[in-house]
Enzyme design. Structure first.
Site, mmCIF file in Angstrom:
data_model
loop_
_atom_site.group_PDB
_atom_site.id
_atom_site.type_symbol
_atom_site.label_atom_id
_atom_site.label_comp_id
_atom_site.label_asym_id
_atom_site.label_seq_id
_atom_site.Cartn_x
_atom_site.Cartn_y
_atom_site.Cartn_z
ATOM 1 N N ILE A 100 0.831 -1.198 0.000
ATOM 2 C CA ILE A 100 0.000 0.000 0.000
ATOM 3 C C ILE A 100 0.869 1.253 0.000
ATOM 4 O O ILE A 100 1.982 1.242 0.532
ATOM 5 C CB ILE A 100 -0.974 -0.021 1.207
ATOM 6 C CG1 ILE A 100 -1.949 1.165 1.166
ATOM 7 C CG2 ILE A 100 -0.228 -0.102 2.524
ATOM 8 C CD1 ILE A 100 -3.086 1.069 2.192
ATOM 9 N N CYS A 101 0.354 2.305 -0.612
ATOM 10 C CA CYS A 101 0.938 3.643 -0.605
ATOM 11 C C CYS A 101 2.228 3.685 -1.429
ATOM 12 O O CYS A 101 2.200 3.509 -2.641
ATOM 13 C CB CYS A 101 1.141 4.120 0.828
ATOM 14 S SG CYS A 101 1.455 5.894 0.971
ATOM 15 N N ALA A 102 3.364 3.921 -0.827
ATOM 16 C CA ALA A 102 4.634 3.958 -1.546
ATOM 17 C C ALA A 102 5.175 2.562 -1.829
ATOM 18 O O ALA A 102 6.008 2.388 -2.717
ATOM 19 C CB ALA A 102 5.662 4.763 -0.758
#
Length: 185
Positions: A100-102
């Protein structure tokens, strides 16, 4: 077993909200210390892990989850042991790999998302996906592509957690947890 890899600088919500959702769904979760037995998040929350990275052995049906946080993702990417486990999960079609995310950008840079596959990451970082030949789906809170699940950002942590629970335990269990916590997606 779901192994959530924690390295210094991880995003608190992206690790702990999915852990909470999964545990409410009776899925075993281990918080894995990549940078030590206690790990500090990007928000200054110190978490005591359940196991050390060296203790993790993957089995069919397991899941490896990578929270975002630029410091945490950088620490994962520079850990040979963490990258070996991540590569092992990516190569095994019976093990889920989630980020998730980066963290999806780490997978893209490492060549662990197949070209042409769909994925989502933190808005503004999709260039790393495009460079790897991955199709960014930036309007989605999460994307399921084979045994890979990617999530957008901290704000989609519950959606992402419920997607992980659905993959492991089915939509009915995920719906029960969603209703129990009064989460309105």
């Amino acid at each position: 077993m779901v192994y959530i890899l924690l390295a210094t600088g991880f995003e608190t919500a992206e690790a702990l909200a999915p852990a909470d959702v999964l545990r409410r769904g009776n899925v075993p979760v281990s918080l894995v210390g990549v940078t030590g037995p206690t790990v500090q998040s990007a928000q200054g929350v110190t978490v005591t892990t359940d196991v050390a990275l060296a203790e993790v052995t993957l089995s069919p049906g397991d899941m490896v989850m990578l929270p975002g946080g630029l410091g945490g993702v950088d620490a994962l990417e520079h850990s040979e042991a963490a990258m070996a486990l991540i590569r092992q999960a990516a190569a095994d079609s019976q093990v889920w790999l989630t980020a998730i995310c980066a963290a999806p950008t780490l997978l893209a840079r490492a060549g662990l998302i197949p070209a042409g596959a769909r994925a989502v990451c933190y808005p503004g970082m999709e260039g790393d996906l495009v460079k790897a030949g991955v199709e960014p789906c930036m309007t989605e809170p999460f994307v399921v592509e084979g045994h890979l699940i990617t999530g957008r950002a901290a704000g989609s942590s519950f959606d992402f957690g419920l997607a992980l629970l659905t993959a492991l335990s089915g939509a009915d269990v995920a719906r029960q947890v969603q209703n129990a916590i009064h989460y309105m997606a």
